[in-house]
Design a protein around this motif. Structure first.
Motif, PDB file in Angstrom:
ATOM      1  N   ASN A 174       0.802  -1.226   0.000  1.00 26.22           N
ATOM      2  CA  ASN A 174       0.000   0.000   0.000  1.00 26.22           C
ATOM      3  C   ASN A 174       0.835   1.275   0.000  1.00 26.22           C
ATOM      4  N   THR A 175       2.079   1.199   0.488  1.00 27.36           N
ATOM      5  CA  THR A 175       2.887   2.422   0.605  1.00 27.36           C
ATOM      6  C   THR A 175       4.013   2.485  -0.417  1.00 27.36           C
ATOM      7  N   THR A 176       3.947   1.634  -1.433  1.00 27.54           N
ATOM      8  CA  THR A 176       5.033   1.592  -2.411  1.00 27.54           C
ATOM      9  C   THR A 176       5.232   2.927  -3.103  1.00 27.54           C
ATOM     10  N   ARG A 177       4.126   3.595  -3.447  1.00 23.30           N
ATOM     11  CA  ARG A 177       4.225   4.850  -4.204  1.00 23.30           C
ATOM     12  C   ARG A 177       4.118   6.092  -3.327  1.00 23.30           C
ATOM     13  N   SER A 178       3.734   5.924  -2.058  1.00 24.59           N
ATOM     14  CA  SER A 178       3.457   7.102  -1.230  1.00 24.59           C
ATOM     15  C   SER A 178       4.580   7.432  -0.244  1.00 24.59           C
ATOM     16  N   VAL A 179       5.653   6.661  -0.203  1.00 19.00           N
ATOM     17  CA  VAL A 179       6.752   6.940   0.718  1.00 19.00           C
ATOM     18  C   VAL A 179       8.061   7.010  -0.053  1.00 19.00           C
ATOM     19  N   ASN A 180       9.081   7.551   0.600  1.00 21.85           N
ATOM     20  CA  ASN A 180      10.378   7.654  -0.064  1.00 21.85           C
ATOM     21  C   ASN A 180      11.093   6.300  -0.068  1.00 21.85           C
ATOM     22  N   ASP A 181      12.173   6.229  -0.785  1.00 24.58           N
ATOM     23  CA  ASP A 181      12.889   4.965  -0.959  1.00 24.58           C
ATOM     24  C   ASP A 181      13.453   4.429   0.353  1.00 24.58           C
ATOM     25  N   ARG A 182      13.872   5.327   1.256  1.00 27.87           N
ATOM     26  CA  ARG A 182      14.470   4.876   2.514  1.00 27.87           C
ATOM     27  C   ARG A 182      13.451   4.117   3.364  1.00 27.87           C
ATOM     28  N   VAL A 183      12.256   4.681   3.509  1.00 28.23           N
ATOM     29  CA  VAL A 183      11.217   4.023   4.298  1.00 28.23           C
ATOM     30  C   VAL A 183      10.791   2.722   3.627  1.00 28.23           C
ATOM     31  N   LYS A 184      10.698   2.752   2.321  1.00 18.20           N
ATOM     32  CA  LYS A 184      10.298   1.557   1.579  1.00 18.20           C
ATOM     33  C   LYS A 184      11.318   0.442   1.762  1.00 18.20           C
ATOM     34  N   ASN A 185      12.592   0.780   1.744  1.00 18.27           N
ATOM     35  CA  ASN A 185      13.637  -0.232   1.944  1.00 18.27           C
ATOM     36  C   ASN A 185      13.598  -0.817   3.355  1.00 18.27           C
ATOM     37  N   VAL A 186      13.291   0.047   4.334  1.00 24.83           N
ATOM     38  CA  VAL A 186      13.176  -0.434   5.714  1.00 24.83           C
ATOM     39  C   VAL A 186      12.039  -1.439   5.824  1.00 24.83           C
ATOM     40  N   ILE A 187      10.900  -1.132   5.211  1.00 26.54           N
ATOM     41  CA  ILE A 187       9.738  -2.037   5.259  1.00 26.54           C
ATOM     42  C   ILE A 187      10.049  -3.346   4.565  1.00 26.54           C
ATOM     43  N   ILE A 188      10.711  -3.264   3.413  1.00 25.94           N
ATOM     44  CA  ILE A 188      11.048  -4.480   2.663  1.00 25.94           C
ATOM     45  C   ILE A 188      12.022  -5.355   3.456  1.00 25.94           C
ATOM     46  N   CYS A 189      13.057  -4.727   4.034  1.00 21.59           N
ATOM     47  CA  CYS A 189      14.037  -5.486   4.822  1.00 21.59           C
ATOM     48  C   CYS A 189      13.403  -6.091   6.070  1.00 21.59           C
ATOM     49  N   SER A 190      12.510  -5.342   6.709  1.00 16.96           N
ATOM     50  CA  SER A 190      11.830  -5.859   7.899  1.00 16.96           C
ATOM     51  C   SER A 190      10.944  -7.044   7.552  1.00 16.96           C
ATOM     52  N   THR A 191      10.252  -6.932   6.429  1.00 16.87           N
ATOM     53  CA  THR A 191       9.387  -8.037   5.995  1.00 16.87           C
ATOM     54  C   THR A 191      10.200  -9.287   5.695  1.00 16.87           C
ATOM     55  N   PHE A 192      11.290  -9.115   4.982  1.00 12.89           N
ATOM     56  CA  PHE A 192      12.141 -10.259   4.643  1.00 12.89           C
ATOM     57  C   PHE A 192      12.758 -10.883   5.892  1.00 12.89           C
ATOM     58  N   SER A 193      13.284 -10.027   6.784  1.00 12.89           N
ATOM     59  CA  SER A 193      13.938 -10.537   7.999  1.00 12.89           C
ATOM     60  C   SER A 193      12.946 -11.286   8.882  1.00 12.89           C
ATOM     61  N   LEU A 194      11.751 -10.725   9.054  1.00 10.37           N
ATOM     62  CA  LEU A 194      10.753 -11.369   9.903  1.00 10.37           C
ATOM     63  C   LEU A 194      10.297 -12.693   9.305  1.00 10.37           C
ATOM     64  N   SER A 195      10.156 -12.729   7.984  1.00 14.58           N
ATOM     65  CA  SER A 195       9.756 -13.981   7.335  1.00 14.58           C
ATOM     66  C   SER A 195      10.804 -15.073   7.541  1.00 14.58           C
ATOM     67  N   GLN A 196      12.083 -14.688   7.517  1.00  8.46           N
ATOM     68  CA  GLN A 196      13.146 -15.652   7.758  1.00  8.46           C
ATOM     69  C   GLN A 196      13.154 -16.129   9.210  1.00  8.46           C
ATOM     70  N   ILE A 197      12.907 -15.204  10.138  1.00  7.46           N
ATOM     71  CA  ILE A 197      12.866 -15.570  11.563  1.00  7.46           C
ATOM     72  C   ILE A 197      11.730 -16.548  11.826  1.00  7.46           C
ATOM     73  N   VAL A 198      10.556 -16.266  11.260  1.00  9.32           N
ATOM     74  CA  VAL A 198       9.403 -17.159  11.436  1.00  9.32           C
ATOM     75  C   VAL A 198       9.691 -18.540  10.847  1.00  9.32           C
ATOM     76  N   ALA A 199      10.270 -18.562   9.649  1.00 11.13           N
ATOM     77  CA  ALA A 199      10.561 -19.838   8.993  1.00 11.13           C
ATOM     78  C   ALA A 199      11.605 -20.632   9.780  1.00 11.13           C
ATOM     79  N   ILE A 200      12.635 -19.955  10.268  1.00  8.52           N
ATOM     80  CA  ILE A 200      13.688 -20.627  11.024  1.00  8.52           C
ATOM     81  C   ILE A 200      13.147 -21.158  12.351  1.00  8.52           C
ATOM     82  N   SER A 201      12.332 -20.371  13.045  1.00 10.24           N
ATOM     83  CA  SER A 201      11.759 -20.804  14.322  1.00 10.24           C
ATOM     84  C   SER A 201      10.887 -22.036  14.130  1.00 10.24           C
TER      85      SER A 201
END
Length: 205
Positions: free
Chosen positions: A77-104
């Motif tokens: 939902n925020t791909t076009r409405s936020v700057n690249d820095r915030v978007k990268n933080v969201i993408i990295c957080s999503t990826f990291s959390l998905s890996q943590i859930v999968a590993i657990s």
């Protein structure tokens, strides 16, 4: 960690006081401390450790699984409405959390901490029950009038519980190791069986 150690120390002191009131020989007292009490304290520690790891992994998987869809939705939902820095933080957080859930989830599935916790808890409670029944002349020891007379029966029950614990644990480990190759073998053989059947039908035609 201090609470666990203090509880185990409490058990050790409590049972040692109980042993002092029993009229037993030196060899019998040595068995109580080196065999029965040692197993009780060891399995108590293992049960608590497995329980803590099971809860930690399960809570991590559950909480992460709840948060992850929200992050994915926020990312879309925020791909076009936020700057690249915030978007990268969201993408990295999503990826990291998905890996943590999968590993657990993978660690819990591999080690089966929940099953280990219940297994050790059942065994240590059985050993405790035998100890209290032996000390109070109840259960299978109700017909005895002294601890020295009832000791052979008590020692036999303790060894049976420990042996059964080892057999159940070893059987579970063996089954876990055998399940995966058998499953893979089934996946390999099933297509071959279908191919063979098709070839037979072609030959008949």
């Amino acid at each position: 960690m201090a609470k666990k150690d203090s509880y185990q120390e409490f058990l050790k002191q409590d049972f040692n006081k109980l042993f002092e009131g029993m009229k037993l020989g030196d060899v019998q007292r040595h068995f109580l401390r080196s065999r029965w009490l040692d197993q009780v304290l060891w399995m108590e520690g293992k049960a608590n450790l497995s329980r803590d790891r099971h809860y930690l992994l399960r809570i991590t998987t559950i909480v992460g699984g709840v948060i992850l869809p929200a992050l994915v939705s926020l990312n879309i939902n925020t791909t076009r409405s936020v700057n690249d820095r915030v978007k990268n933080v969201i993408i990295c957080s999503t990826f990291s959390l998905s890996q943590i859930v999968a590993i657990s989830a993978a660690i819990e599935e591999f080690f089966h901490y929940g099953e280990r916790w219940r297994h050790y808890r059942r065994t240590v409670e059985s050993l405790k029950s035998q100890g209290w029944q032996f000390s109070q002349f109840t259960g299978p020891y109700r017909n005895y009038t002294s601890h020295e007379q009832a000791f052979n029966l008590f020692a036999g029950h303790v060894e049976d519980i420990i042996q059964r614990d080892v057999e159940i644990y070893a059987t579970q480990v063996v089954q876990e190791k055998k399940e995966e190759p058998q499953t893979q073998e089934n996946y390999i053989l099933m297509p071959n069986a279908k191919i063979t059947n098709l070839e037979e039908k072609k030959e008949e035609e």
